[in-house]
Design a protein around this motif. Structure first.
Motif, short mmCIF file in Angstrom:
data_model
loop_
_atom_site.label_atom_id
_atom_site.label_comp_id
_atom_site.label_asym_id
_atom_site.label_seq_id
_atom_site.Cartn_x
_atom_site.Cartn_y
_atom_site.Cartn_z
N LEU A 254 11.72 58.35 17.57
CA LEU A 254 11.49 58.56 19.00
C LEU A 254 12.46 57.74 19.84
O LEU A 254 13.02 58.22 20.83
CB LEU A 254 10.04 58.18 19.33
CG LEU A 254 9.59 58.43 20.78
CD1 LEU A 254 9.70 59.91 21.13
CD2 LEU A 254 8.16 57.93 20.98
N MET A 255 12.66 56.47 19.40
CA MET A 255 13.60 55.60 20.12
C MET A 255 15.03 56.17 20.05
O MET A 255 15.77 56.15 21.02
CB MET A 255 13.55 54.20 19.51
CG MET A 255 14.35 53.16 20.30
SD MET A 255 14.24 51.54 19.54
CE MET A 255 12.48 51.23 19.68
N TRP A 256 15.39 56.64 18.85
CA TRP A 256 16.74 57.21 18.67
C TRP A 256 16.96 58.42 19.57
O TRP A 256 18.03 58.62 20.14
CB TRP A 256 16.98 57.55 17.23
CG TRP A 256 18.20 58.41 17.02
CD1 TRP A 256 18.26 59.68 16.57
CD2 TRP A 256 19.56 58.03 17.27
NE1 TRP A 256 19.54 60.13 16.54
CE2 TRP A 256 20.38 59.13 16.96
CE3 TRP A 256 20.15 56.84 17.74
CZ2 TRP A 256 21.76 59.09 17.09
CZ3 TRP A 256 21.54 56.82 17.87
CH2 TRP A 256 22.33 57.92 17.55
N GLN A 257 15.88 59.26 19.67
CA GLN A 257 15.98 60.44 20.53
C GLN A 257 16.27 60.03 21.96
O GLN A 257 17.09 60.63 22.65
CB GLN A 257 14.67 61.23 20.45
CG GLN A 257 14.44 61.94 19.11
CD GLN A 257 15.50 63.00 18.82
OE1 GLN A 257 16.02 63.63 19.73
NE2 GLN A 257 15.80 63.19 17.54
N LYS A 258 15.54 58.98 22.43
CA LYS A 258 15.76 58.51 23.80
C LYS A 258 17.16 57.93 23.97
O LYS A 258 17.85 58.20 24.96
CB LYS A 258 14.72 57.46 24.16
CG LYS A 258 13.30 58.02 24.28
CD LYS A 258 12.33 56.91 24.67
CE LYS A 258 10.92 57.46 24.84
NZ LYS A 258 9.95 56.40 25.22
N VAL B 72 19.74 60.72 23.98
CA VAL B 72 19.81 61.40 25.28
C VAL B 72 20.62 60.56 26.28
O VAL B 72 21.47 61.08 27.02
CB VAL B 72 18.39 61.67 25.80
CG1 VAL B 72 18.46 62.16 27.25
CG2 VAL B 72 17.68 62.70 24.93
N GLN B 73 20.35 59.23 26.29
CA GLN B 73 21.07 58.35 27.20
C GLN B 73 22.57 58.33 26.89
O GLN B 73 23.42 58.33 27.78
CB GLN B 73 20.49 56.93 27.13
CG GLN B 73 19.09 56.80 27.70
CD GLN B 73 19.04 57.08 29.19
OE1 GLN B 73 20.00 56.78 29.91
NE2 GLN B 73 17.95 57.68 29.63
N LEU B 74 22.87 58.29 25.57
CA LEU B 74 24.29 58.29 25.17
C LEU B 74 24.98 59.57 25.58
O LEU B 74 26.13 59.56 26.06
CB LEU B 74 24.41 58.09 23.65
CG LEU B 74 24.15 56.68 23.13
CD1 LEU B 74 24.13 56.66 21.60
CD2 LEU B 74 25.23 55.71 23.64
N MET B 75 24.29 60.69 25.38
CA MET B 75 24.88 61.97 25.76
C MET B 75 25.09 62.05 27.26
O MET B 75 26.13 62.54 27.73
CB MET B 75 23.97 63.11 25.29
CG MET B 75 23.92 63.28 23.77
SD MET B 75 22.84 64.62 23.23
CE MET B 75 23.74 66.03 23.87
N LEU B 76 24.11 61.55 28.03
CA LEU B 76 24.27 61.53 29.48
C LEU B 76 25.42 60.62 29.90
O LEU B 76 26.22 60.97 30.78
CB LEU B 76 22.97 61.06 30.14
CG LEU B 76 21.79 62.04 30.08
CD1 LEU B 76 20.53 61.37 30.62
CD2 LEU B 76 22.10 63.31 30.88
#
Length: 338
Positions: free
Chosen positions: A18-22, A25-29
């Motif tokens: 779950l943390m990695w997913q968040k 997303v932040q890295l992609m943004l």
């Protein structure tokens, strides 16, 4: 115990996922933002570079358009363009240019604006571009005080009738205007002659000779210095204190310039407006600036008058400058290459 251990591992794994997913997303943004920022910066840089280039080209075009002394051009190319056809005059001019190229090692010329300041402009431009210093007499006295001396010490109230080329208004303001002209001449001459780098000096000359306001003040200052020298020589002749250069005898022998006032009214006042310097004034110009002015007179080709020196009597230590004329009215600057 095994069940609790399994549950803890599963919970930890799910928390990490779950943390990695968040984080993902932040890295992609962040990557998207940085990519967009990079693209924007590139576009902005490209836009500013194009804008700067266009502005630079515009300024260069404006400078060249305003320049009263144009960049050098090929001598023979200029001759071929200006003197086309098979008339006697065109053939003679092309032959004269070929002689300059072959025997005098003149390969290029700089065209000078064709107006009634032409010869003064061509002379001053060379003095400045070569870094020639003030003449010796100018180093010994403050030229800013010459208008005051002429007006008050020598009582020449008639200088209020002095005309500034095309600006023919005269009167009480003449003294103040002459003072400003002398300031422009002294300041720019001192600054340019103190510049040792040839390229920098050339750039300063181009800037100065594209500013009409300053440029015309230079020429009016030179005209006034010519008047001042004529007054000085006239006073010496009357008092018989010391001999004067024979060019002054030649100047005062003319009916139109028998004294300083007539010299100003009949000759100096019209220079820059309706007439250019004649031969006598060119002698005077070389004498007061302490330069040997060599003139190639193309319309006198194949005669003894093809080359002339102004003045014809000069000191060995004087610097030499050269002019080229097709008609004794408009002058250009020849450039030598060995």
């Amino acid at each position: 115990g095994r069940h609790e251990l399994w549950s803890w591992k599963t919970a930890s794994k799910e928390s990490l996922c779950l943390m990695w997913q968040k984080v993902k997303v932040q890295l992609m943004l962040s990557m998207s933002f940085l990519t967009a920022l990079f693209w924007y910066c590139r576009r902005l840089y490209s836009f500013l570079a194009q804008l700067l280039k266009r502005w630079s080209n515009y300024l260069q075009r404006q400078l060249i358009r305003n320049l009263s002394v144009l960049p050098e051009v090929d001598l023979l190319g200029y001759s071929a363009r200006e003197w086309k056809g098979e008339t006697k005059q065109a053939k003679q001019m092309r032959e004269a240019y070929e002689e300059l190229f072959r025997s005098c090692h003149i390969k290029y010329l700089r065209q000078v604006r064709r107006d009634n300041y032409s010869v003064v402009r061509a002379v001053l431009f060379q003095i400045f571009s070569q870094g020639i210093p003030f003449p010796s007499w100018m180093k010994e006295r403050d030229i800013l005080k010459l208008p005051e001396k002429l007006l008050y010490s020598q009582g020449c109230n008639w200088i209020q009738q002095y005309s500034f080329g095309p600006e023919r208004y005269t009167g009480p303001n003449a003294f103040g205007k002459l003072r400003k002209c002398m300031e422009v001449l002294k300041t720019n001459w001192a600054e340019i002659s103190a510049t040792r780098d040839y390229e920098e000096r050339g750039s300063m000359c181009n800037t100065l000779f594209s500013d009409e306001s300053k440029e015309y003040k230079l020429y009016e200052a030179i005209k006034f210095i010519m008047l001042y020298e004529v007054v000085e020589a006239y006073e010496q002749i009357k008092s018989r204190d010391e001999p004067v250069h024979n060019l002054f005898s030649l100047l005062f022998a003319r009916d139109s310039s028998s004294d300083p006032l007539s010299f100003m009214m009949n000759h100096l006042n019209s220079i820059g407006d309706s007439i250019c310097l004649d031969q006598v004034e060119l002698f005077l110009l070389g004498y007061l600036l302490e330069v040997k002015i060599r003139v190639y007179r193309l319309h006198r080709f194949n005669t003894e008058e093809f080359q002339a020196n102004y003045p014809d009597e000069y000191r060995r230590e004087w610097n030499e400058i050269s002019l080229l004329t097709e008609d004794d009215h408009y002058y250009h600057i020849p450039l030598f290459r060995t």
